[in-house]
Design a protein around this motif. Sequence first.
Motif, PDB file in Angstrom:
ATOM      1  N   ILE A  20       0.821  -1.292  -0.038  1.00  0.00           N
ATOM      2  CA  ILE A  20       0.228   0.311  -0.202  1.00  0.00           C
ATOM      3  C   ILE A  20       0.843   1.240  -0.097  1.00  0.00           C
ATOM      4  O   ILE A  20       0.591   2.701  -1.163  1.00  0.00           O
ATOM      5  CB  ILE A  20      -1.146  -0.117   1.101  1.00  0.00           C
ATOM      6  CG1 ILE A  20      -1.867  -1.173   0.888  1.00  0.00           C
ATOM      7  CG2 ILE A  20      -1.675   1.376   1.143  1.00  0.00           C
ATOM      8  CD1 ILE A  20      -3.082  -1.483   2.612  1.00  0.00           C
ATOM      9  N   GLN A  21       1.866   1.523   0.831  1.00  0.00           N
ATOM     10  CA  GLN A  21       2.611   2.488   0.897  1.00  0.00           C
ATOM     11  C   GLN A  21       3.606   2.433  -0.811  1.00  0.00           C
ATOM     12  O   GLN A  21       3.711   3.933  -1.395  1.00  0.00           O
ATOM     13  CB  GLN A  21       3.956   2.155   1.687  1.00  0.00           C
ATOM     14  CG  GLN A  21       3.164   2.535   2.853  1.00  0.00           C
ATOM     15  CD  GLN A  21       2.683   3.297   3.822  1.00  0.00           C
ATOM     16  OE1 GLN A  21       1.772   4.119   3.324  1.00  0.00           O
ATOM     17  NE2 GLN A  21       3.805   4.918   4.440  1.00  0.00           N
ATOM     18  N   ILE A  22       3.838   1.575  -1.220  1.00  0.00           N
ATOM     19  CA  ILE A  22       4.595   1.578  -2.632  1.00  0.00           C
ATOM     20  C   ILE A  22       3.733   2.006  -3.210  1.00  0.00           C
ATOM     21  O   ILE A  22       3.820   3.535  -4.217  1.00  0.00           O
ATOM     22  CB  ILE A  22       4.735  -0.112  -3.369  1.00  0.00           C
ATOM     23  CG1 ILE A  22       6.709  -0.586  -1.884  1.00  0.00           C
ATOM     24  CG2 ILE A  22       5.340   0.224  -4.598  1.00  0.00           C
ATOM     25  CD1 ILE A  22       6.508  -1.511  -2.422  1.00  0.00           C
ATOM     26  N   MET A  23       1.742   1.693  -3.303  1.00  0.00           N
ATOM     27  CA  MET A  23       0.608   2.085  -4.569  1.00  0.00           C
ATOM     28  C   MET A  23       0.393   3.557  -4.454  1.00  0.00           C
ATOM     29  O   MET A  23       0.394   4.382  -4.579  1.00  0.00           O
ATOM     30  CB  MET A  23      -0.224   1.325  -4.126  1.00  0.00           C
ATOM     31  CG  MET A  23      -0.126  -0.351  -4.989  1.00  0.00           C
ATOM     32  SD  MET A  23      -1.133  -1.123  -4.564  1.00  0.00           S
ATOM     33  CE  MET A  23      -2.891  -0.372  -5.639  1.00  0.00           C
ATOM     34  N   ASN A  24       0.850   3.878  -3.179  1.00  0.00           N
ATOM     35  CA  ASN A  24       0.550   5.544  -2.261  1.00  0.00           C
ATOM     36  C   ASN A  24       1.247   6.483  -3.227  1.00  0.00           C
ATOM     37  O   ASN A  24       1.540   7.712  -3.180  1.00  0.00           O
ATOM     38  CB  ASN A  24       0.734   6.171  -1.222  1.00  0.00           C
ATOM     39  CG  ASN A  24      -0.100   6.869  -0.226  1.00  0.00           C
ATOM     40  OD1 ASN A  24      -0.560   7.473  -1.446  1.00  0.00           O
ATOM     41  ND2 ASN A  24       0.965   7.798   0.810  1.00  0.00           N
TER      42      ASN A  24
ATOM     43  N   LEU B 262     -10.753   7.615  -2.359  1.00  0.00           N
ATOM     44  CA  LEU B 262     -11.229   7.315  -1.033  1.00  0.00           C
ATOM     45  C   LEU B 262     -10.686   5.966  -0.602  1.00  0.00           C
ATOM     46  O   LEU B 262     -10.832   5.406   0.814  1.00  0.00           O
ATOM     47  CB  LEU B 262     -12.439   6.650  -2.153  1.00  0.00           C
ATOM     48  CG  LEU B 262     -13.630   5.148  -1.689  1.00  0.00           C
ATOM     49  CD1 LEU B 262     -14.279   6.512  -1.175  1.00  0.00           C
ATOM     50  CD2 LEU B 262     -14.574   5.013  -2.309  1.00  0.00           C
ATOM     51  N   ILE B 263      -9.503   5.189  -0.892  1.00  0.00           N
ATOM     52  CA  ILE B 263      -8.845   4.199  -0.584  1.00  0.00           C
ATOM     53  C   ILE B 263      -7.914   4.691   0.751  1.00  0.00           C
ATOM     54  O   ILE B 263      -8.037   4.091   1.613  1.00  0.00           O
ATOM     55  CB  ILE B 263      -8.534   3.296  -1.598  1.00  0.00           C
ATOM     56  CG1 ILE B 263      -9.321   2.313  -2.544  1.00  0.00           C
ATOM     57  CG2 ILE B 263      -7.614   2.753  -0.683  1.00  0.00           C
ATOM     58  CD1 ILE B 263     -10.362   1.642  -1.656  1.00  0.00           C
TER      59      ILE B 263
ATOM     60  N   VAL C 264      -7.256   3.876   7.867  1.00  0.00           N
ATOM     61  CA  VAL C 264      -6.932   3.893   9.156  1.00  0.00           C
ATOM     62  C   VAL C 264      -8.498   3.002   9.802  1.00  0.00           C
ATOM     63  O   VAL C 264      -8.673   2.041  10.531  1.00  0.00           O
ATOM     64  CB  VAL C 264      -7.177   5.260   9.457  1.00  0.00           C
ATOM     65  CG1 VAL C 264      -6.723   5.434  11.010  1.00  0.00           C
ATOM     66  CG2 VAL C 264      -5.536   5.795   9.178  1.00  0.00           C
ATOM     67  N   LEU C 265      -9.638   2.717   8.691  1.00  0.00           N
ATOM     68  CA  LEU C 265     -10.934   1.960   9.169  1.00  0.00           C
ATOM     69  C   LEU C 265     -10.654   1.046   8.851  1.00  0.00           C
ATOM     70  O   LEU C 265     -10.801   0.250   9.829  1.00  0.00           O
ATOM     71  CB  LEU C 265     -11.062   2.959   8.410  1.00  0.00           C
ATOM     72  CG  LEU C 265     -13.255   2.806   8.630  1.00  0.00           C
ATOM     73  CD1 LEU C 265     -13.399   3.595   9.697  1.00  0.00           C
ATOM     74  CD2 LEU C 265     -13.449   3.395   7.497  1.00  0.00           C
TER      75      LEU C 265
ATOM     76  N   LEU D 109     -14.517  -0.686  -4.150  1.00  0.00           N
ATOM     77  CA  LEU D 109     -14.969  -0.645  -5.898  1.00  0.00           C
ATOM     78  C   LEU D 109     -15.285  -1.197  -6.719  1.00  0.00           C
ATOM     79  O   LEU D 109     -15.027  -0.913  -8.004  1.00  0.00           O
ATOM     80  CB  LEU D 109     -13.666  -1.956  -5.163  1.00  0.00           C
ATOM     81  CG  LEU D 109     -12.137  -1.227  -4.511  1.00  0.00           C
ATOM     82  CD1 LEU D 109     -11.479  -2.747  -4.294  1.00  0.00           C
ATOM     83  CD2 LEU D 109     -11.624  -0.187  -5.644  1.00  0.00           C
ATOM     84  N   LEU D 110     -16.560  -1.162  -5.786  1.00  0.00           N
ATOM     85  CA  LEU D 110     -18.065  -1.546  -6.576  1.00  0.00           C
ATOM     86  C   LEU D 110     -19.013  -0.918  -7.153  1.00  0.00           C
ATOM     87  O   LEU D 110     -20.128  -0.614  -7.655  1.00  0.00           O
ATOM     88  CB  LEU D 110     -18.514  -3.036  -6.437  1.00  0.00           C
ATOM     89  CG  LEU D 110     -17.575  -4.243  -6.320  1.00  0.00           C
ATOM     90  CD1 LEU D 110     -18.832  -5.697  -5.373  1.00  0.00           C
ATOM     91  CD2 LEU D 110     -17.034  -4.578  -7.702  1.00  0.00           C
ATOM     92  N   ARG D 111     -18.893   0.273  -6.582  1.00  0.00           N
ATOM     93  CA  ARG D 111     -20.002   1.450  -6.853  1.00  0.00           C
ATOM     94  C   ARG D 111     -19.969   1.806  -7.532  1.00  0.00           C
ATOM     95  O   ARG D 111     -21.409   2.801  -8.355  1.00  0.00           O
ATOM     96  CB  ARG D 111     -19.514   2.963  -6.048  1.00  0.00           C
ATOM     97  CG  ARG D 111     -19.362   2.774  -3.987  1.00  0.00           C
ATOM     98  CD  ARG D 111     -19.068   4.464  -3.595  1.00  0.00           C
ATOM     99  NE  ARG D 111     -19.030   4.302  -2.566  1.00  0.00           N
ATOM    100  CZ  ARG D 111     -20.376   4.020  -1.959  1.00  0.00           C
ATOM    101  NH1 ARG D 111     -21.360   3.727  -2.192  1.00  0.00           N
ATOM    102  NH2 ARG D 111     -20.401   3.829   0.118  1.00  0.00           N
TER     103      ARG D 111
END
Length: 365
Positions: free
Chosen positions: A26-30, A38-39, A44-45, A311-313
């Motif tokens: 996730i850190q690499i993707m960020n 949104l993600i 934290v949630l 993701l499916l919104r």
Amino acid sequence: MLKKISKNTKSSFITCALVIVIYAVIQIMNSAGSLSSLIKGMLVLLCVYSMMAISLNLTVGVLGELSLGHAGFMCVGAFSSGLFTQMLKTGPMNPNLRFFLAIMVGIVCAALFGFLIGIPVLRLKGDYLAIVTLGFGEIIKSIFNALYAYKDANGVFHLSFTSPKATVTDEAVISQYKIYIDGSAGITRNPMQSTFTIGIIMLLISLVIILNLMHSRTGRAVMAIRDNRIAAESVGIHITKYKLLAFTLSAAIAGAAGALYAHNAPSLMATSAKFGYNMSIMFLVFVVLGGIGSMRGSIIATIILTVLPELLRFLNTYRMLIYSIVLIVMMLWNWAPACKNFREKYSLKRFLRMKLTKKKTEEEV
């Protein structure tokens, strides 16, 4: 050297390594800008929900007792830590130290509530225990929904179920009051100090505590009570002591999750959507779909079932249909006998064992 490592230690190491790998990805993707806003807002949630899932799994999977009021302990941790932060927000204390102490306050308060509630509740069994814990969870939420915490003009601290505005009509006097918890309006202007990194650290600490407990002498005593209460008592295991210990620890971890949750939003309200019955059921769904007693499965189920609806919104009408199908597939994959046999037959561990056996046979020949 690897042969000396026990199976339980390997499993615990894999679970903690999985969390670290997810954090790194996730850190690499960020850093690459691949995560949507949104993600990012859900990171934290995800840590909060994962902590709640493994803490409830300690009660349901390890202790073997069904609790439907676990969100109540999260509510205690959230409001106690939030109140602590509000009271010291304008003081000279370092914000990071204040945040750490707020988490400790949330843990201690939730553990105290868990201990006090566990004394009468754990004497019950099955459906009766579930109904009583549900009632306690709703009572806790209602108390914080009607609670007022404030300092009057003289600096005297008050905890009341009556708004100060109902007893004091002078606007000039009311303006001197410092209101920390404002009834149904809850806590406002809370500093947002929770981060994804802090959440992962707290999740790892919770995992280490629970996994060490499960594989310790105390954990084996708790699981013995779960499997056969009469047999456990006959060999000298103190039933009440070990059940209270596991239940209190579970409440304490839920309190830590609540403290993390309280510092992730500028306002905090004790509504049904955040701390009510539906939240407790959602955490139970994470536990059941991930596998009762499996901490790794609880974390994976939490991530999938929390992120998937968002993701499916874009599918609008079909979003909840696909979500329901995923729930059914996960349930069948974890619990259907045919799926269990399939997993065992084609598991990576079995494949590696067969390869190793084949290699030894070839060497002997």
